[in-house]
Design a protein around this motif. Sequence first.
Motif, short mmCIF file in Angstrom:
data_model
loop_
_atom_site.label_atom_id
_atom_site.label_comp_id
_atom_site.label_asym_id
_atom_site.label_seq_id
_atom_site.Cartn_x
_atom_site.Cartn_y
_atom_site.Cartn_z
N TRP A 214 -20.28 -10.93 21.39
CA TRP A 214 -19.30 -11.91 21.88
C TRP A 214 -19.91 -12.88 22.89
N GLY A 215 -21.22 -12.82 23.05
CA GLY A 215 -21.86 -13.77 23.95
C GLY A 215 -22.24 -13.23 25.31
N TYR A 216 -21.97 -11.94 25.57
CA TYR A 216 -22.42 -11.33 26.81
C TYR A 216 -23.84 -10.81 26.61
N ASP A 217 -24.67 -10.93 27.62
CA ASP A 217 -26.07 -10.55 27.42
C ASP A 217 -26.43 -9.19 28.00
N SER A 218 -25.47 -8.53 28.65
CA SER A 218 -25.72 -7.21 29.21
C SER A 218 -24.39 -6.56 29.56
N LEU A 219 -24.45 -5.27 29.87
CA LEU A 219 -23.25 -4.57 30.34
C LEU A 219 -22.72 -5.22 31.61
N GLU A 220 -23.62 -5.56 32.53
CA GLU A 220 -23.20 -6.14 33.79
C GLU A 220 -22.53 -7.50 33.60
N ASP A 221 -23.06 -8.28 32.67
CA ASP A 221 -22.47 -9.58 32.36
C ASP A 221 -21.08 -9.41 31.76
N TYR A 222 -20.95 -8.42 30.90
CA TYR A 222 -19.66 -8.13 30.27
C TYR A 222 -18.60 -7.74 31.31
N ILE A 223 -18.98 -6.87 32.25
CA ILE A 223 -18.02 -6.44 33.27
C ILE A 223 -17.65 -7.61 34.18
N LEU A 224 -18.64 -8.45 34.50
CA LEU A 224 -18.39 -9.57 35.40
C LEU A 224 -17.52 -10.64 34.76
N ARG A 225 -17.89 -11.08 33.57
CA ARG A 225 -17.17 -12.19 32.94
C ARG A 225 -16.03 -11.72 32.04
N GLY A 226 -16.14 -10.52 31.49
CA GLY A 226 -15.11 -10.03 30.58
C GLY A 226 -13.99 -9.27 31.26
N TRP A 227 -14.26 -8.75 32.48
CA TRP A 227 -13.26 -7.96 33.19
C TRP A 227 -12.94 -8.53 34.57
N GLU A 228 -13.94 -8.63 35.41
CA GLU A 228 -13.67 -9.07 36.78
C GLU A 228 -13.07 -10.46 36.84
N ALA A 229 -13.59 -11.37 36.01
CA ALA A 229 -13.07 -12.74 36.03
C ALA A 229 -11.59 -12.78 35.67
N GLY A 230 -11.17 -11.91 34.75
CA GLY A 230 -9.77 -11.87 34.37
C GLY A 230 -8.87 -11.39 35.49
N TYR A 231 -9.28 -10.32 36.17
CA TYR A 231 -8.45 -9.80 37.25
C TYR A 231 -8.45 -10.71 38.46
N ARG A 232 -9.49 -11.49 38.63
CA ARG A 232 -9.51 -12.45 39.73
C ARG A 232 -8.46 -13.57 39.53
N GLN A 233 -7.94 -13.70 38.34
CA GLN A 233 -6.88 -14.68 38.10
C GLN A 233 -5.52 -14.16 38.58
N ARG A 234 -5.46 -12.91 38.98
CA ARG A 234 -4.21 -12.30 39.43
C ARG A 234 -4.22 -12.13 40.94
N ASP A 235 -3.08 -12.34 41.55
CA ASP A 235 -2.93 -12.09 42.98
C ASP A 235 -3.09 -10.58 43.22
N PRO A 236 -3.93 -10.19 44.17
CA PRO A 236 -4.15 -8.75 44.38
C PRO A 236 -2.90 -8.00 44.82
N HIS A 237 -1.97 -8.69 45.49
CA HIS A 237 -0.71 -8.03 45.85
C HIS A 237 0.10 -7.68 44.60
N ASN A 238 0.02 -8.53 43.58
CA ASN A 238 0.70 -8.24 42.33
C ASN A 238 0.05 -7.06 41.61
N LEU A 239 -1.28 -7.00 41.66
CA LEU A 239 -1.98 -5.87 41.04
C LEU A 239 -1.55 -4.56 41.68
N LEU A 240 -1.38 -4.56 43.00
CA LEU A 240 -0.91 -3.36 43.69
C LEU A 240 0.53 -3.04 43.30
N ALA A 241 1.35 -4.07 43.18
CA ALA A 241 2.76 -3.85 42.83
C ALA A 241 2.89 -3.20 41.46
N MET A 242 2.08 -3.66 40.51
CA MET A 242 2.14 -3.08 39.16
C MET A 242 1.58 -1.66 39.13
#
Length: 334
Positions: A214-242
């Motif tokens: 899918w265009g990721y070049d490593s496990l670390e790249d996948y976690i950074l761009r495929g996971w962390e970037a998505g959660y950074r779009q959410r307010d952390p207070h909302n993440l705690l609420a859910m």
Amino acid sequence: MATAKQFVLKDFPLQCGVVLPEAKLVYQVYGELNDQRTNAVLYPTSYGAQHTDVDWLVRPDGILDPSRWCVVMVNMFGNGLSTSPSNDPAVARPGVYFTQYDNVRAQVALINVLGIEQLALVYGWSMGAQQGYHWAALYRDRVQRLAALCGTAKTTDHNKLFLYSLRAALTADPTWTGDRFEGTPDRGFHTFAQIYASWAASQAYYRAKPYLAWGYDSLEDYILRGWEAGYRQRDPHNLLAMIDTWLRCDVGDNPVYQGDYAKAMGSITAKTLVMPATTDLYFTPEDCEAEAALIPNAQYRPISSIWGHRAGNPYQNPEDEAFIKGAIADLLGE
């Protein structure tokens, strides 16, 4: 393309004891009700998701076809669109939390306003499945069918440990004051994403490394761009609420069943499809099979997949999508 709408409930009492002057549900409708109003499908959102993140399966010839079904997608409380800590100071306070009982009672009011008496199907993945179980237990005469994908009606102790670790990851960030975040929790997001990714798919998935295609070049790249970037779009207070909502999920914990989980499960009359993934680490197949045994009219039909929890939302995974599509077609009698 339909646009999202907002439904407002006045003086809405939460299960935690707080009465909200206004509680807001953001929802979107795909397709149209037929003349008999018998083709309504409710699709509640899941953890961290907003309706545009998970509506990919509502499409012609998709898992839910809007040319045949009127699909109502409802954003659960805390997800940043419906009432959440990020958009309502009344819920951004210590001691205020949402439960799935709150979500479903609000959704009932919405469904009433839309003129829908019965739901042909409640379709839910993950926290959406939790809401589906609450619907089927609390409003038995209004739910004909339930599809519970990769979710349980009660959060297990093992699952709670995962949620505790997510909460700890976010609140260990130096921006956390004890009540709220003063700034962006960069370290918290990074650790949170690593924990989430490690549980969300199986060991076999990470051995297979599908993300390299899918265009990721490593496990670390996948976690950074495929996971962390998505959660950074959410307010952390909302993440705690859910997280707090997920932790408290128990279909028996409400005034109707008064703590009797087994009675709540046994009261479900909807034709129910219990569909975990065989490698899900959050909602294990053993836990889901045990719940299916408590429901009188349930079919246990696991997804044989290495994708773990993500098998239940297979937007990158045509094989699991085809399996789910076939199972839902069978459930709907198509």
